[in-house]
Design an enzyme around this catalytic site. Structure first.
Site, short mmCIF file in Angstrom:
data_model
loop_
_atom_site.label_atom_id
_atom_site.label_comp_id
_atom_site.label_asym_id
_atom_site.label_seq_id
_atom_site.Cartn_x
_atom_site.Cartn_y
_atom_site.Cartn_z
N HIS A 81 107.14 24.60 18.47
CA HIS A 81 106.42 24.06 19.63
C HIS A 81 105.13 23.38 19.14
O HIS A 81 104.80 23.47 17.96
CB HIS A 81 106.10 25.16 20.65
CG HIS A 81 105.30 26.29 20.08
ND1 HIS A 81 105.81 27.55 19.88
CD2 HIS A 81 104.03 26.34 19.63
CE1 HIS A 81 104.88 28.31 19.35
NE2 HIS A 81 103.80 27.61 19.18
C1 T46 Z 1 102.13 29.70 17.38
C2 T46 Z 1 102.90 30.61 16.49
C3 T46 Z 1 102.44 30.59 15.08
C4 T46 Z 1 101.13 36.31 24.72
O1 T46 Z 1 101.30 36.95 25.78
N1 T46 Z 1 99.87 36.12 24.24
C5 T46 Z 1 99.63 35.44 23.09
O2 T46 Z 1 98.47 35.29 22.68
C6 T46 Z 1 100.76 34.89 22.38
C7 T46 Z 1 100.54 34.09 21.08
C8 T46 Z 1 102.02 35.08 22.87
N2 T46 Z 1 102.18 35.79 24.02
C9 T46 Z 1 103.56 36.04 24.49
C10 T46 Z 1 104.34 34.82 24.96
C11 T46 Z 1 105.79 35.19 24.66
O3 T46 Z 1 106.30 35.94 25.74
O4 T46 Z 1 104.32 36.57 23.41
C12 T46 Z 1 105.66 36.12 23.44
C13 T46 Z 1 106.06 35.45 22.14
O5 T46 Z 1 105.32 34.22 22.02
P1 T46 Z 1 105.94 32.91 21.32
O6 T46 Z 1 107.37 32.80 21.63
O7 T46 Z 1 105.06 31.76 21.65
O8 T46 Z 1 105.79 33.35 19.78
P2 T46 Z 1 105.88 32.45 18.46
O9 T46 Z 1 105.77 33.40 17.33
O10 T46 Z 1 107.05 31.54 18.47
O11 T46 Z 1 104.56 31.53 18.51
C14 T46 Z 1 103.30 32.10 18.32
C15 T46 Z 1 102.26 31.41 19.20
O12 T46 Z 1 102.67 31.50 20.57
C16 T46 Z 1 102.08 29.98 18.84
O13 T46 Z 1 100.91 29.48 19.42
O14 T46 Z 1 101.67 28.66 16.95
O15 T46 Z 1 102.92 31.95 16.95
#
Ligand code: T46
Length: 165
Positions: A81
């Site tokens: 993303h």
């Molecule tokens: C990125 C990469 C390196 C939250 O509730 N609070 C938070 O601060 C974050 C980061 C995530 N969340 C929730 C949202 C989703 O339900 O945690 C879950 C997993 O998040 P996401 O699918 O976005 O995770 P990644 O590892 O694909 O991405 C994350 C960051 O979201 C993103 O900004 O750059 O790590």
């Protein structure tokens, strides 16, 4: 502000491109509009190592949030993303992984394996994290709180937004 001066610490082994300031710390200017490696001072002694990270010093923004990604399933990837406003620094606190940062036309791969190195990612760059080692812990610092509306999770939407500013 397009450029920021960041601190590389007092180590000499991996800061060949830095210049010294009055306190003897090594510094370097980075272009805030481009992804860039950043370095964190690491103090080692016979009992272990300690790595220091400040906002607006080694990291070119005030830190609003930090989070860890751990226990990553074998073969899993994260990210895929971009962010509309958010800027980040990503590092391997343990283990290793590959970070790919893309502008849509150019992409750059960083292999992150040391706790003393991170990658600054400006807004509107696509990122993917792959090739995690079994013990990898990814540590992320951001300049904004979590906002789902800041995410662009479709690559074609990302290309549209990146091309239109
Ligand atoms: C990125 C990469 C390196 C939250 O509730 N609070 C938070 O601060 C974050 C980061 C995530 N969340 C929730 C949202 C989703 O339900 O945690 C879950 C997993 O998040 P996401 O699918 O976005 O995770 P990644 O590892 O694909 O991405 C994350 C960051 O979201 C993103 O900004 O750059 O790590």
């Amino acid at each position: 502000m397009r450029y920021a001066r960041i601190y590389l610490g007092k180590r000499t082994s991996d800061v060949a491109h830095g210049s010294k300031n009055a306190e003897g710390d090594r510094t370097r200017y980075i272009d805030l509009a481009q992804p860039s490696e950043v370095l964190f001072p690491r103090m080692e002694d016979s009992s272990g190592a300690l790595t220091v990270i400040h906002g607006q010093k080694e990291i070119p923004f005030a830190i609003a949030r930090a989070y860890l990604i751990s226990d990553i399933a074998p073969g899993a990837s994260r990210g895929a993303h971009a962010h509309r406003k958010l800027r980040q620094v990503i590092m391997a606190a343990a283990g290793s992984f590959t970070l790919t940062v893309s502008s849509g036309t150019h992409s750059h791969e960083f292999f992150l394996t040391e706790s003393s190195k991170g990658v600054y990612i400006p807004r509107l760059f696509w990122r993917e994290l792959t090739n995690f080692s079994h013990d990898a812990v990814c540590l992320v610092f951001t300049d904004r709180p979590y906002e789902e509306s800041d995410y662009i999770r479709s690559f074609s939407e990302y290309l549209d937004e990146a091309n239109n500013g």
